[in-house]
Write a protein that holds these residues in place. Sequence first.
Motif, PDB file in Angstrom:
ATOM      1  N   ILE A  78       2.917   9.071  -7.252  1.00 59.98           N
ATOM      2  CA  ILE A  78       4.192   9.459  -6.946  1.00 59.98           C
ATOM      3  C   ILE A  78       4.394   8.951  -5.463  1.00 59.98           C
ATOM      4  CG2 ILE A  78       3.652  11.823  -6.307  1.00 59.98           C
ATOM      5  CD1 ILE A  78       6.117  12.463  -8.379  1.00 59.98           C
ATOM      6  N   GLY A  79       5.931   9.324  -5.160  1.00 62.50           N
ATOM      7  CA  GLY A  79       6.265   8.877  -3.849  1.00 62.50           C
ATOM      8  C   GLY A  79       6.739   7.580  -3.593  1.00 62.50           C
ATOM      9  N   GLU A  80       7.825   7.317  -4.178  1.00 61.94           N
ATOM     10  CA  GLU A  80       8.174   5.934  -4.287  1.00 61.94           C
ATOM     11  C   GLU A  80       9.601   5.472  -3.293  1.00 61.94           C
ATOM     12  OE1 GLU A  80       6.173   3.485  -5.283  1.00 61.94           O
ATOM     13  OE2 GLU A  80       6.208   4.283  -7.469  1.00 61.94           O
ATOM     14  N   THR A 107       9.555   6.343  -0.397  1.00 59.42           N
ATOM     15  CA  THR A 107       9.266   7.112   0.730  1.00 59.42           C
ATOM     16  C   THR A 107       8.714   6.531   1.940  1.00 59.42           C
ATOM     17  OG1 THR A 107       7.598   7.843  -0.467  1.00 59.42           O
ATOM     18  CG2 THR A 107       9.479   9.355  -0.528  1.00 59.42           C
ATOM     19  N   ASP A 108       8.088   5.558   1.627  1.00 58.19           N
ATOM     20  CA  ASP A 108       7.124   4.968   3.051  1.00 58.19           C
ATOM     21  C   ASP A 108       8.234   4.736   4.129  1.00 58.19           C
ATOM     22  OD1 ASP A 108       7.954   2.758   1.508  1.00 58.19           O
ATOM     23  OD2 ASP A 108       5.972   1.614   1.359  1.00 58.19           O
ATOM     24  N   TYR A 109       8.995   3.748   3.716  1.00 53.52           N
ATOM     25  CA  TYR A 109       9.991   3.209   4.839  1.00 53.52           C
ATOM     26  C   TYR A 109      10.835   4.368   5.426  1.00 53.52           C
ATOM     27  CZ  TYR A 109      12.933   2.224   0.929  1.00 53.52           C
ATOM     28  OH  TYR A 109      13.535   2.179  -0.232  1.00 53.52           O
ATOM     29  N   MET A 167       3.257   1.145   2.314  1.00 48.59           N
ATOM     30  CA  MET A 167       2.278   1.653   1.250  1.00 48.59           C
ATOM     31  C   MET A 167       1.287   0.596   0.683  1.00 48.59           C
ATOM     32  SD  MET A 167       3.178   3.514  -2.328  1.00 48.59           S
ATOM     33  CE  MET A 167       4.290   2.471  -3.184  1.00 48.59           C
ATOM     34  N   ASP A 168       1.791  -0.617   0.111  1.00 45.69           N
ATOM     35  CA  ASP A 168       0.864  -1.267  -0.524  1.00 45.69           C
ATOM     36  C   ASP A 168      -0.189  -1.890  -0.093  1.00 45.69           C
ATOM     37  OD1 ASP A 168       3.127  -0.825  -2.165  1.00 45.69           O
ATOM     38  OD2 ASP A 168       3.892  -2.772  -2.036  1.00 45.69           O
ATOM     39  N   GLN A 169       0.097  -2.315   1.511  1.00 50.85           N
ATOM     40  CA  GLN A 169      -0.993  -2.918   2.199  1.00 50.85           C
ATOM     41  C   GLN A 169      -1.928  -1.734   2.481  1.00 50.85           C
ATOM     42  OE1 GLN A 169       2.318  -3.389   2.628  1.00 50.85           O
ATOM     43  NE2 GLN A 169       2.315  -5.313   2.127  1.00 50.85           N
ATOM     44  N   PRO A 175      17.838  -6.304  -4.019  1.00 53.13           N
ATOM     45  CA  PRO A 175      18.610  -5.011  -3.612  1.00 53.13           C
ATOM     46  C   PRO A 175      17.480  -4.025  -2.706  1.00 53.13           C
ATOM     47  CG  PRO A 175      18.969  -5.559  -5.998  1.00 53.13           C
ATOM     48  CD  PRO A 175      18.123  -6.605  -5.289  1.00 53.13           C
ATOM     49  N   TYR A 176      16.271  -4.520  -2.813  1.00 55.10           N
ATOM     50  CA  TYR A 176      15.355  -3.499  -2.091  1.00 55.10           C
ATOM     51  C   TYR A 176      15.622  -3.473  -0.783  1.00 55.10           C
ATOM     52  CZ  TYR A 176      10.801  -1.885  -0.076  1.00 55.10           C
ATOM     53  OH  TYR A 176       9.975  -1.033   0.388  1.00 55.10           O
ATOM     54  N   ASN A 177      16.097  -4.482   0.100  1.00 52.38           N
ATOM     55  CA  ASN A 177      16.436  -4.246   1.534  1.00 52.38           C
ATOM     56  C   ASN A 177      17.791  -3.645   1.569  1.00 52.38           C
ATOM     57  OD1 ASN A 177      14.210  -5.784   2.180  1.00 52.38           O
ATOM     58  ND2 ASN A 177      15.365  -7.881   2.564  1.00 52.38           N
TER      59      ASN A 177
HETATM   60  C1  GLA Z   1       7.366  -1.807  -2.832  1.00 49.10           C
HETATM   61  C2  GLA Z   1       7.034  -1.933  -1.152  1.00 49.10           C
HETATM   62  C3  GLA Z   1       6.506  -0.644  -0.924  1.00 49.10           C
HETATM   63  C4  GLA Z   1       7.210   0.795  -1.331  1.00 49.10           C
HETATM   64  C5  GLA Z   1       7.563   0.325  -2.893  1.00 49.10           C
HETATM   65  C6  GLA Z   1       8.319   1.886  -3.420  1.00 49.10           C
HETATM   66  O1  GLA Z   1       6.081  -1.896  -3.429  1.00 49.10           O
HETATM   67  O2  GLA Z   1       6.253  -2.915  -0.685  1.00 49.10           O
HETATM   68  O3  GLA Z   1       6.357  -0.589   0.483  1.00 49.10           O
HETATM   69  O4  GLA Z   1       8.491   0.771  -0.629  1.00 49.10           O
HETATM   70  O5  GLA Z   1       7.970  -0.715  -3.076  1.00 49.10           O
HETATM   71  O6  GLA Z   1       7.704   2.864  -3.093  1.00 49.10           O
END
Ligand code: GLA
Length: 380
Positions: free
Chosen positions: A32-34, A36-38, A170-172, A222-224
């Motif tokens: 959980i926590g989507e 939220t990182d940025y 988050m991912d890295q 649309p992510y950005n």
């Molecule tokens: C992608 C991005 C992450 C994060 C997720 C959503 O995976 O690379 O930094 O923002 O989306 O939680």
Amino acid sequence: MKDMQAQVSRLFEERYGEGATLYASPGRINLIGEHTDYNGGFVFPGAVDKGIVAAIRPTRAEQCRVYALDMQEEATFGLSEEQKPQASWAHYIFGVCREVQKRGGQIGCFDAVFAGNVPLGAGMSSSAALESTFAFALNDLYGCGLDKFELARVGQSTEHNYCGVKCGIMDQFASVFGKQGCLMRLDCRSMEFAYFPFNPAAHGYRLLLVNSRVKHQLTGSPYNDRRLSCERAAKALGQEFLRGATMADLDGVREQISEEDYKRARYIIGEERRVLDVCEALERDDYETVGQRMYETHWGMSHDYEVSCEELDFLVEVAEACGVTGSRIMGGGFGGCTINLVKEDRYDSFVAKVQTEFEARYGIQPLVYDVVISDGARKL
Ligand code: GLA
């Protein structure tokens, strides 16, 4: 992973000769926590048993040669900014080289062969796995002295500067810091984190991913735009990040921001609370609360953040109808997988039902993967 290792080694020898070192990095899940990182908030990811394996050997040549086994394609490139390769998959590796150099790493050219088994476009961070593998390997082979956080930032900056995705960390982070059997709660503002042993099986639950096979592509997406919405809302609040804002704060600036930005920020504020709720619930083994929050996240992402799609909403509805404890879209959105917390005794019936119902509606079977929480970037 073992098969992939053998294959990558063999192919390296065939193409480039002996003397390569093997490295691997995983993809990730996020409980959980989507998004939220940025926003300077919390995330709760873990590394998985699927990832990238690479065989690498430094050379004295003027050009790197990298062979992508899955694409059956070689890219060659030099290490200066103008020498960016053509193939888009190679931008991730070139970007990592450049970002390591920008941090003072004295690297040279190399030959490499790599392969992966993270499903592409499934929201499981195949690109972070690729970045972490090369960042970790170059740092190790050339003794660059970058710490693990910096390696994660190398990957993130690669996305920003060479791949067009203004992602968070988050991912890295998950790909570099992953630990077998543990989720990690990361505070993306202070970068403090803690490992949480996570063993749902001991409590009669399983985590599984259901891949809608709708391929997501965050580049130029649309992510950005989502990120920009959050930045505008934070600015109206006089804050750097949305982290820490309350609904009362947001309502106070409602007139100053667009309805769309308002909805985006409302989701983020709710999500921040949900991550903390889930951590607290896990400490008392309260999986029912964890599951409820997962559903809330899903519908927040669908209605307010608008990063879901029809197929993913459908998967979550089927999960709910099957009595699955929690289900939601995972990762950036716009396609990919749902993550599901399922009671052991409902597992088989859920898998059967989600496959037949999804196929009946969309003419294709979703793919199902069990989640195995595994280690992060490493030398093999
Ligand atoms: C992608 C991005 C992450 C994060 C997720 C959503 O995976 O690379 O930094 O923002 O989306 O939680």
